[in-house]
Structures are given as structure tokens and as C-alpha cells.
Design an enzyme around this catalytic site. Structure first.
Site, PDB file in Angstrom:
ATOM      1  N   LYS A 214      41.125  43.023  48.776  1.00 23.51           N
ATOM      2  CA  LYS A 214      41.605  42.990  50.173  1.00 23.51           C
ATOM      3  C   LYS A 214      42.489  44.204  50.460  1.00 23.51           C
ATOM      4  CE  LYS A 214      41.438  38.031  50.722  1.00 23.51           C
ATOM      5  NZ  LYS A 214      42.059  36.833  50.187  1.00 23.51           N
TER       6      LYS A 214
ATOM      7  N   ASP B  70      42.634  45.188  37.655  1.00 23.39           N
ATOM      8  CA  ASP B  70      42.203  44.235  38.687  1.00 23.39           C
ATOM      9  C   ASP B  70      41.952  44.979  40.005  1.00 23.39           C
ATOM     10  OD1 ASP B  70      42.462  42.214  36.847  1.00 23.39           O
ATOM     11  OD2 ASP B  70      44.460  41.595  37.512  1.00 23.39           O
TER      12      ASP B  70
END
Ligand code: SAM
Length: 216
Positions: free
Chosen positions: A123, A119
């Protein structure tokens, strides 16, 4: 990975003979050879998803033991169903967050680690959650033997660039090889097993990046 909460998946996982019981996970550290009942090397995929890659690897290499780690029961359930259809003695699963990996394997107990299409956590404030981050590399360095390898594949160029940058300060690791277009590299493709995400993203024309790093 899109997550659907599958009713009963936790119960199936906790009753499955292929999944190490959560309360037993920490007792496994240093004992994986006993768990598999042989001295074969232990290889781990962190974030295995539905388990296509690790199941194929275990089937292809019966002389190597594999442990697949997946955070979500609803995803792990698919790997368990695959094992029910085709049981392999050299494959076990752990439902856990890979951030606790150093609690579950002993020092130097692991021969190789695979990170496939991890993943991206885009951010900045979530950078520590990325599996090829410096924080995770330090955890992996504790459990992998000297000379052992970690292989990372992704189609996400920003994540790959981040991973290469993290290596600059990860003193336990040395870069062996890297490519920005794995599927055009005949040498690296020779033993390549496609993951589910790799099939999906390469079919869309996305180049696949890969590095192999060695534990010093
Ligand atoms: N490796 C598979 C592949 O290449 O097809 C699945 C890739 S999918 C994008 C990433 C998977 O890693 C998801 O199933 C996710 O739940 C799992 N995952 C992400 N972070 C994790 C962590 N910290 N510990 C365990 N699993 C994690």
C-alpha cells in the site's frame, strides 16, 4: 513471513547469549568492536528472518563480524536455535525494528548492510516502512562508513522498481551495479549466498533482482 506466535519465544530470546539484551541495545552504538573483541568490519542484515543467510556468511567469513536484526521473537528464535547447534563467535542478533538502527550503531561504524527479500508493504501509505525507502536509506547512511556498501535482493519487481526510484533522491548513495536477473549474472553470482526466500522464490522460477549501492 508467516508468523506463528511461539509460546515462550520472548523469554528464550531475552535469555540467549547470542542476542543483545533489549535494554542494552542503545549502549552498543560505537562499541561493536568491544562487543566482538576485535577490529574486524561489522556487517548487518536488516530483516534477517530465520537467519540462514547471515549464519552462512558468518561461517564463511570468520574475519568479519555480523549482526542480524529481526523484528519478531518467534522468527529470531529459529536463528538462535541454529546458533545453539553451531555457535559462531562473529555473529550477534538484535530483536528490534530496523527503523531504530541509527540508535544502535555509531556514525560510520558499519561496513556493509544487507536487505534480503524485504517485506514489500504494497500500500502506498506504507511506503515509508519499506526497507529500501528513502527514509530507511537516510538511517542507513548515518551508520555506514564512506565507501561502504548496501546490497538489496528481492524477487518483487514492484519493490525493486520502487527502490531504484528512491535512489534518484537519496543523495548519500551511488548505484554501483544492478540486475533484474541475478541468477543469470555469473559475475554477481560468484559470491552469492542464497537466503531462505531466495531459495523458495527462485525454485518457483521468479527472477531475482539485486542492486549494490555505495555510501558516498
Ligand atoms: N531475509 C530473509 C530471507 O531473505 O529469507 C527473510 C525475508 S522475510 C520476507 C522479511 C523479514 O524481515 C521478516 O522476518 C520480517 O519480520 C523482517 N522485517 C521486516 N521489517 C522489519 C523491520 N523494520 N525491522 C526488522 N525486521 C523486519
Amino acid at each position: 513471513m508467516r508468523l506463528r506466535n511461539i509460546t515462550g519465544s520472548r523469554e528464550v530470546i531475552s535469555g540467549s547469549p547470542y542476542v543483545i539484551k533489549e535494554e542494552m541495545q542503545r549502549e552498543c552504538a560505537g562499541k561493536w568492536k568491544d562487543i566482538f573483541g576485535n577490529d574486524s568490519p561489522i556487517r548487518v542484515e536488516a530483516g534477517m528472518g530465520k537467519g540462514k543467510f547471515i549464519h552462512t556468511m558468518a561461517k564463511t567469513h570468520p574475519d568479519i563480524n555480523y549482526v542480524g536484526i529481526e523484528k519478531y521473537s518467534s522468527v529470531l528464535l529459529r536463528a538462535v536455535h541454529k546458533m545453539e547447534q553451531e555457535e559462531l563467535p562473529n555473529l550477534k542478533f538484535l530483536r528490534m525494528d530496523a527503523e531504530d538502527i541509527a540508535e544502535v550503531f555509531g556514525q560510520g561504524e558499519v561496513d556493509r548492510i544487507y536487505l534480503n527479500f524485504s517485506d514489500p508493504w504494497p500500500k502506498d501509505r506504507h511506503a515509508k516502512r519499506r526497507l529500501p525507502s528513502g527514509e530507511f536509506l537516510a538511517r542507513f547512511a548515518r551508520i555506514i562508513r564512506s565507501g561502504g556498501r548496501l546490497e538489496f535482493k528481492t524477487d518483487n519487481r514492484a519493490l525493486f522498481d520502487f527502490a531504484l526510484k528512491e535512489l534518484e533522491t537519496a543523495s548519500a548513495w551511488e548505484l554501483e551495479v544492478s540486475t533484474f536477473d541475478l541468477h543469470k549474472d555469473t559475475g554477481l553470482m560468484r559470491d552469492n549466498i542464497m537466503t531462505e526466500y531466495e531459495e523458495k522464490f527462485s525454485a518457483l522460477g521468479n527472477p531475482i533482482c539485486k542492486y549494490v549501492i555505495i555510501r558516498k
